[in-house]
Write a protein that holds these residues in place. Structure first.
Motif, short mmCIF file in Angstrom:
data_model
loop_
_atom_site.label_atom_id
_atom_site.label_comp_id
_atom_site.label_asym_id
_atom_site.label_seq_id
_atom_site.Cartn_x
_atom_site.Cartn_y
_atom_site.Cartn_z
N THR A 168 0.84 -1.20 0.00
CA THR A 168 0.00 0.00 0.00
C THR A 168 0.87 1.24 0.00
N ILE A 169 0.99 1.86 -1.17
CA ILE A 169 1.75 3.10 -1.30
C ILE A 169 1.20 3.84 -2.51
N SER A 170 1.02 5.15 -2.35
CA SER A 170 0.48 5.94 -3.44
C SER A 170 0.97 7.37 -3.33
N ALA A 171 0.98 8.05 -4.46
CA ALA A 171 1.37 9.46 -4.51
C ALA A 171 0.30 10.21 -5.30
N THR A 172 -0.30 11.22 -4.68
CA THR A 172 -1.35 11.99 -5.34
C THR A 172 -1.10 13.48 -5.16
N SER A 173 -1.56 14.26 -6.13
CA SER A 173 -1.44 15.71 -6.06
C SER A 173 -2.61 16.28 -5.27
N VAL A 174 -2.29 17.15 -4.31
CA VAL A 174 -3.33 17.75 -3.47
C VAL A 174 -2.99 19.22 -3.26
N THR A 175 -3.97 19.96 -2.79
CA THR A 175 -3.77 21.35 -2.39
C THR A 175 -4.20 21.48 -0.94
N GLU A 176 -3.26 21.87 -0.09
CA GLU A 176 -3.52 21.87 1.34
C GLU A 176 -3.09 23.19 1.98
N GLU A 177 -3.71 23.51 3.10
CA GLU A 177 -3.23 24.62 3.92
C GLU A 177 -2.02 24.15 4.72
N VAL A 178 -1.02 25.01 4.79
CA VAL A 178 0.21 24.70 5.52
C VAL A 178 0.51 25.87 6.45
N TYR A 179 0.91 25.55 7.65
CA TYR A 179 1.24 26.59 8.62
C TYR A 179 2.30 27.53 8.03
N GLY A 180 2.09 28.81 8.18
CA GLY A 180 3.05 29.78 7.70
C GLY A 180 2.81 30.23 6.28
N GLU A 181 1.78 29.71 5.62
CA GLU A 181 1.47 30.08 4.24
C GLU A 181 0.11 30.78 4.20
N LYS A 182 0.03 31.87 3.48
CA LYS A 182 -1.24 32.59 3.37
C LYS A 182 -2.23 31.84 2.49
N ASP A 183 -1.71 31.25 1.43
CA ASP A 183 -2.58 30.54 0.48
C ASP A 183 -2.31 29.04 0.56
N LYS A 184 -3.22 28.28 0.03
CA LYS A 184 -3.03 26.85 -0.02
C LYS A 184 -1.85 26.50 -0.90
N VAL A 185 -1.21 25.39 -0.59
CA VAL A 185 0.03 25.01 -1.27
C VAL A 185 -0.19 23.72 -2.07
N LYS A 186 0.38 23.71 -3.28
CA LYS A 186 0.33 22.49 -4.08
C LYS A 186 1.34 21.48 -3.53
N LEU A 187 0.86 20.30 -3.20
CA LEU A 187 1.69 19.30 -2.55
C LEU A 187 1.49 17.94 -3.20
N THR A 188 2.46 17.07 -2.99
CA THR A 188 2.31 15.66 -3.35
C THR A 188 2.19 14.86 -2.06
N ARG A 189 1.08 14.17 -1.93
CA ARG A 189 0.82 13.37 -0.72
C ARG A 189 1.29 11.94 -0.96
N LEU A 190 2.30 11.54 -0.20
CA LEU A 190 2.79 10.17 -0.27
C LEU A 190 2.16 9.39 0.88
N HIS A 191 1.31 8.45 0.52
CA HIS A 191 0.61 7.64 1.54
C HIS A 191 1.22 6.24 1.58
N VAL A 192 1.56 5.79 2.78
CA VAL A 192 2.17 4.48 2.95
C VAL A 192 1.49 3.77 4.11
N GLU A 193 1.20 2.48 3.92
CA GLU A 193 0.73 1.64 5.00
C GLU A 193 1.59 0.38 5.03
N LEU A 194 2.01 0.01 6.22
CA LEU A 194 2.87 -1.16 6.37
C LEU A 194 2.43 -1.96 7.58
N ARG A 195 2.15 -3.23 7.36
CA ARG A 195 1.77 -4.12 8.45
C ARG A 195 3.00 -4.85 8.98
N GLY A 196 2.90 -5.32 10.18
CA GLY A 196 4.02 -6.03 10.79
C GLY A 196 4.39 -7.28 10.03
N ASP A 197 3.40 -8.05 9.59
CA ASP A 197 3.72 -9.29 8.86
C ASP A 197 4.30 -8.99 7.49
#
Length: 507
Positions: A168-197
């Motif tokens: 489970t790993i994916s990379a998607t383009s998103v627009t998010e609010e970030v502390y210290g920024e007046k406007d929303k920022v274009k970001l790439t969200r890297l999502h990872v899930e890893l199980r113990g097994d």
């Protein structure tokens, strides 16, 4: 069963930050993760919380402990990293109904920590004799910080090159609010899930790929040798010149020999991996619970267009084995962070240490009494230490028939070795050879009690008092004092229970 063991084992899952070497959705995971090692300055905020999931039917006492731990969280309102040597942080530690603000500052000399209500900040020296013990005189580890950073980056690149992606790993383009920024920022969200097994299944292909990379391993080994050579050439110890000469003359040979050994052990690890895992589970079946599908790490890392990490969220849930003495079945660590002004101009704050500090390297400054005296009596931390944690509380039972404590009875008065009594109460002993007198310094009140062997007269804070019987010195040189009387002068009480035992108490 030690709960720390089950907390420590699964923390390897946090190494997921070094997995996912392949590009995901056109996003170069390896390149961007390695870029985080080049961050030299930034500002950030972070929150960390811990949650224990209790078993059903646990005792009320265990439930209270679980509830207390679940109330703990840390909110860091601002971290300022000026450089790898200078940083500061301001935040709040939340415990139950208490909010405990703190500040800390780090420089080359050490780290100062100011807690609200503390009269002096606490201090951890980074260049004390203790912290630098074993290193050559005058050795400055900061001189080699760039070498360490470069070596770390080479090793990380090698890991990333061969680490397989989790399922489970994916990379998607998103627009998010970030502390210290007046406007929303274009970001790439890297999502990872890893199980113990799944982690267990990923290790073998990683080792297999790594064992095949002769060039990568030799490059890392070569860099280690260069690093060693730089250190050897700059320290003034016997044999350093010979080491430097050997590394210069025979570097290629040393690289090849080291590679041969590393390759041999990697091949052996791959060949024996499956058997090793099976043996581990057979010998310690509880670890199979920890490294099961119920142990899960979920992370979301947000990169901006420059490859800087601007936001991150992680949730690590660890399954714990069924053990009678363990009242919880799992625990979770949740972290949230945001960063800004990455590699910009940042000035770290300072903690005022001009009026002195409490040195955490010195045990004498960390006694219960010394700790309480450093806090205002109306401060929340004082209340926690004194009333909730009861750090000054003493309750010890002495059996007069037990030779360990060597209680003596003289004329109906119980005597105890002064050193034993002061140890239980945390008091300090000082010997005046000229006056042949011992001074006891009470840990809680700092009051002094002066006494001599053979004299009933003692001096408490300048006032002369009379003991029921005089202290005496036995044939082994131990000074015995009237148990009840001296204990009371030091703020404790001595009573006898129904079994005839003496009970020493202090609130």
């Amino acid at each position: 069963m030690n709960i720390k063991k089950w907390i420590a084992v699964p923390l390897i899952l946090l190494m997921v930050a070094l997995t996912g070497c392949q590009a995901v959705g056109g996003f170069d995971v390896s390149k961007n993760l390695l870029g985080t090692l080049d961050v030299k300055s930034q500002q950030s905020t972070e929150k960390i919380s811990l949650k224990l999931t209790p078993k059903e039917g646990i005792t009320q006492g265990d439930q209270e402990i679980v509830d207390l731990i679940n109330s703990i969280s840390v909110t860091v309102d601002e971290v300022k990293v000026q450089s790898e040597e200078l940083a500061s942080a301001k935040g709040t530690l939340h415990i139950d109904k208490y909010n405990l603000p703190f500040e800390l500052a780090l420089d080359r000399q050490g780290m100062a920590i100011q807690l609200e209500g503390a009269k002096k900040p606490y201090y951890i020296s980074l260049n004390s004799q203790e912290s630098l013990s074993g290193l050559p005189a005058g050795f400055d580890p900061y001189v080699y910080s760039k070498d360490v950073r470069d070596l770390t980056k080479t090793a990380a690149a090698l890991v990333l090159k061969h680490a397989p992606n989790p399922s489970t790993i994916s990379a998607t383009s998103v627009t998010e609010e970030v502390y210290g920024e007046k406007d929303k920022v274009k970001l790439t969200r890297l999502h990872v899930e890893l199980r113990g097994d799944e982690l267990v299944t990923l290790v073998k292909p990683f080792l297999t790929n790594l064992a095949k990379d002769e060039a990568g391993l030799k490059e890392l080994i070569s860099q280690v040798i260069d690093f060693t050579k730089n250190i050897a050439s700059s320290i003034n110890v016997e044999g350093a010149d010979q080491v430097t000469s050997e590394l210069n003359t025979n570097k290629e040979k040393l690289v090849n020999e080291a590679y041969t050994e590393v390759k041999k052990y990697l091949d052996l690890a791959v060949a024996q991996y499956d058997v090793g895992v099976s043996t581990l589970y057979a010998q310690s079946p509880e670890i199979k619970t920890v490294l099961s599908s119920n142990t899960v790490l979920k992370t979301d890392t947000y990169f901006d267009e420059k490859g800087n990490v601007r936001k991150s969220l992680s949730d690590l849930t660890v399954a714990l084995p069924e053990v009678d003495s363990l009242p919880v079945k799992s625990f979770s660590i949740v972290t949230e962070a945001q960063s800004w002004n990455v590699n910009g101009s940042v000035t770290a704050d300072k903690v005022d240490i001009s009026n002195g500090v409490i040195d955490l390297n010195k045990r004498a400054e960390l006694t219960p009494g010394a700790t309480l005296r450093n806090f205002d009596v109306n401060s929340p931390i004082y209340n926690i230490l004194k009333n909730d944690l009861e750090i000054t509380k003493v309750e010890t039972t002495f059996d007069p028939k037990d030779d360990y404590y060597v209680l003596e009875n003289r004329g109906g008065t119980a005597f105890i070795p002064l050193r034993e009594l002061t140890y239980e109460l945390g008091s300090e002993l000082k010997w005046d050879a000229t006056a042949k007198q011992i001074t006891v310094v009470d840990d809680i009140t700092s009051k002094t009690l002066k006494l001599k062997s053979g004299s009933k007269q003692v001096v408490l804070e300048g006032n002369t008092l009379t003991l029921p019987q005089a202290p005496y010195t036995d044939e082994y040189g131990s000074l015995y004092v009237p148990f009840k009387s001296v204990a009371e002068e030091l703020g404790a009480t001595v009573t006898r229970n129904s079994n005839g035992e003496y009970v020493l108490k202090r609130d």
